[in-house]
Scaffold this active site. Structure first.
Site, PDB file in Angstrom:
ATOM      1  N   PRO A  11      57.536  55.232  22.043  1.00  0.00           N
ATOM      2  CA  PRO A  11      56.817  55.683  23.262  1.00  0.00           C
ATOM      3  C   PRO A  11      56.112  56.973  23.048  1.00  0.00           C
ATOM      4  O   PRO A  11      57.086  57.889  22.496  1.00  0.00           O
ATOM      5  CB  PRO A  11      57.890  55.410  24.460  1.00  0.00           C
ATOM      6  N   ASN A  12      55.116  57.164  23.659  1.00  0.00           N
ATOM      7  CA  ASN A  12      54.555  58.650  23.887  1.00  0.00           C
ATOM      8  C   ASN A  12      53.625  59.048  22.647  1.00  0.00           C
ATOM      9  O   ASN A  12      53.272  60.055  22.555  1.00  0.00           O
ATOM     10  CB  ASN A  12      55.557  59.510  24.474  1.00  0.00           C
ATOM     11  N   ARG A  19      50.277  65.948  23.345  1.00  0.00           N
ATOM     12  CA  ARG A  19      51.383  65.983  24.183  1.00  0.00           C
ATOM     13  C   ARG A  19      52.171  67.260  23.171  1.00  0.00           C
ATOM     14  O   ARG A  19      52.526  66.974  22.196  1.00  0.00           O
ATOM     15  CB  ARG A  19      52.050  64.675  24.041  1.00  0.00           C
ATOM     16  N   TYR A  24      55.213  68.869  18.505  1.00  0.00           N
ATOM     17  CA  TYR A  24      54.738  67.641  17.752  1.00  0.00           C
ATOM     18  C   TYR A  24      53.246  67.960  16.875  1.00  0.00           C
ATOM     19  O   TYR A  24      53.179  66.889  16.164  1.00  0.00           O
ATOM     20  CB  TYR A  24      54.392  66.600  18.620  1.00  0.00           C
ATOM     21  N   ASN A  75      59.571  55.553  13.567  1.00  0.00           N
ATOM     22  CA  ASN A  75      59.628  56.559  14.520  1.00  0.00           C
ATOM     23  C   ASN A  75      59.977  56.016  15.932  1.00  0.00           C
ATOM     24  O   ASN A  75      58.912  55.670  16.563  1.00  0.00           O
ATOM     25  CB  ASN A  75      58.560  57.481  14.414  1.00  0.00           C
ATOM     26  N   ALA A  78      61.730  58.420  21.684  1.00  0.00           N
ATOM     27  CA  ALA A  78      62.845  58.209  22.694  1.00  0.00           C
ATOM     28  C   ALA A  78      63.918  57.366  22.630  1.00  0.00           C
ATOM     29  O   ALA A  78      64.891  57.568  23.033  1.00  0.00           O
ATOM     30  CB  ALA A  78      62.420  58.499  24.067  1.00  0.00           C
ATOM     31  N   HIS A  81      67.421  57.545  20.804  1.00  0.00           N
ATOM     32  CA  HIS A  81      68.660  57.923  21.546  1.00  0.00           C
ATOM     33  C   HIS A  81      69.195  57.005  22.696  1.00  0.00           C
ATOM     34  O   HIS A  81      70.232  57.322  23.221  1.00  0.00           O
ATOM     35  CB  HIS A  81      68.200  59.498  22.412  1.00  0.00           C
ATOM     36  N   ASP A  88      69.952  46.796  16.433  1.00  0.00           N
ATOM     37  CA  ASP A  88      70.227  45.358  16.395  1.00  0.00           C
ATOM     38  C   ASP A  88      69.495  44.631  15.579  1.00  0.00           C
ATOM     39  O   ASP A  88      69.458  43.589  14.610  1.00  0.00           O
ATOM     40  CB  ASP A  88      70.800  44.644  17.657  1.00  0.00           C
ATOM     41  N   GLU A  99      64.047  56.138   8.884  1.00  0.00           N
ATOM     42  CA  GLU A  99      63.868  56.791  10.300  1.00  0.00           C
ATOM     43  C   GLU A  99      63.179  57.992   9.935  1.00  0.00           C
ATOM     44  O   GLU A  99      63.250  58.735   9.285  1.00  0.00           O
ATOM     45  CB  GLU A  99      65.294  57.013  11.273  1.00  0.00           C
ATOM     46  N   HIS A 101      61.092  61.516  12.332  1.00  0.00           N
ATOM     47  CA  HIS A 101      60.918  62.374  13.412  1.00  0.00           C
ATOM     48  C   HIS A 101      60.217  63.588  13.161  1.00  0.00           C
ATOM     49  O   HIS A 101      60.358  64.061  12.045  1.00  0.00           O
ATOM     50  CB  HIS A 101      62.252  62.649  14.062  1.00  0.00           C
ATOM     51  N   LEU A 102      59.323  63.394  13.737  1.00  0.00           N
ATOM     52  CA  LEU A 102      58.161  64.620  13.848  1.00  0.00           C
ATOM     53  C   LEU A 102      58.828  65.942  13.775  1.00  0.00           C
ATOM     54  O   LEU A 102      58.796  66.845  13.028  1.00  0.00           O
ATOM     55  CB  LEU A 102      56.975  64.367  14.581  1.00  0.00           C
ATOM     56  N   SER A 103      59.699  66.286  14.916  1.00  0.00           N
ATOM     57  CA  SER A 103      60.420  67.454  15.062  1.00  0.00           C
ATOM     58  C   SER A 103      61.792  67.424  14.711  1.00  0.00           C
ATOM     59  O   SER A 103      62.301  66.111  14.419  1.00  0.00           O
ATOM     60  CB  SER A 103      60.117  67.454  16.658  1.00  0.00           C
ATOM     61  N   ARG A 108      66.686  70.388  19.186  1.00  0.00           N
ATOM     62  CA  ARG A 108      66.299  70.050  20.475  1.00  0.00           C
ATOM     63  C   ARG A 108      67.417  69.946  21.458  1.00  0.00           C
ATOM     64  O   ARG A 108      68.659  70.266  21.332  1.00  0.00           O
ATOM     65  CB  ARG A 108      65.257  69.188  20.548  1.00  0.00           C
ATOM     66  N   ARG A 112      69.080  64.614  22.731  1.00  0.00           N
ATOM     67  CA  ARG A 112      68.400  64.277  21.313  1.00  0.00           C
ATOM     68  C   ARG A 112      69.051  64.101  20.137  1.00  0.00           C
ATOM     69  O   ARG A 112      68.587  63.555  19.056  1.00  0.00           O
ATOM     70  CB  ARG A 112      67.116  64.859  21.454  1.00  0.00           C
TER      71      ARG A 112
END
Length: 160
Positions: A11-12, A19, A24, A75, A78, A81, A88, A99, A101-103, A108, A112
């Site tokens: 998401p997002n 954003r 990001y 990625n 949200a 978390h 699963d 996995e 993640h950009l940040s 943070r 997170r």
């Protein structure tokens, strides 16, 4: 049939570029997709790059992987978390997963810091911006080549 790697985004991430660019970056998700496809071509991998704001759709895509999909880069944003369904599904299909993640999620907010994805992933690349996707492609290409040559997985598969 070319070897396919599925890159899923949660998401997002469709809002990248506008954003919170200080967190990001300024690249759009389309920019990242183009870079991943070009890098995949160099690695002789077909990149299937997708994004959804809906957890169930991400789960469906994971479950619908087919014989030519040899690995997943995820990625989960949200959902990293909060989701139990996504890890699963990853366990169920048993594909090597990285996995991304950009940040740096550990630098943070405290909520997170925990990842439900990490325990089912072969590895995590966190905080390196869009470069993390390319590094994940390099790692998956190596894992796939090692498995095809009989060397086996670089890391033991995640227990179920």
């Amino acid at each position: 049939m070319p070897t396919t790697v599925l890159i899923l985004n949660g998401p997002n991430l469709n809002l990248l570029g506008r954003r919170e660019p200080t967190v990001y970056g300024r690249e759009t998700l389309d920019d990242i997709a183009m870079a991943c496809r070009a890098h995949g071509d160099r690695l002789r991998l077909r990149v299937d790059f997708r994004q959804s704001n809906h957890e169930g759709e991400l789960v469906d895509w994971i479950q619908q992987t087919h014989a030519d999909v040899r690995g997943i880069i995820l990625n989960a944003a949200a959902y990293t978390h909060t989701s139990i369904a996504i890890p699963d599904a990853l366990r169920a299909v048993g594909l090597p997963t990285i996995e991304v993640h950009l940040s740096n999620i550990h630098a943070r907010e405290s909520y997170r810091h925990h990842s439900f994805i990490a325990p089912v992933a072969r590895g995590s690349i966190i905080g390196l911006g869009s470069q993390g996707y390319l590094l994940a492609l390099d790692a998956l290409a190596r894992m796939i080549a090692d498995e095809q040559s009989g060397v086996g997985p670089i890391v033991s598969p995640v227990p179920t």
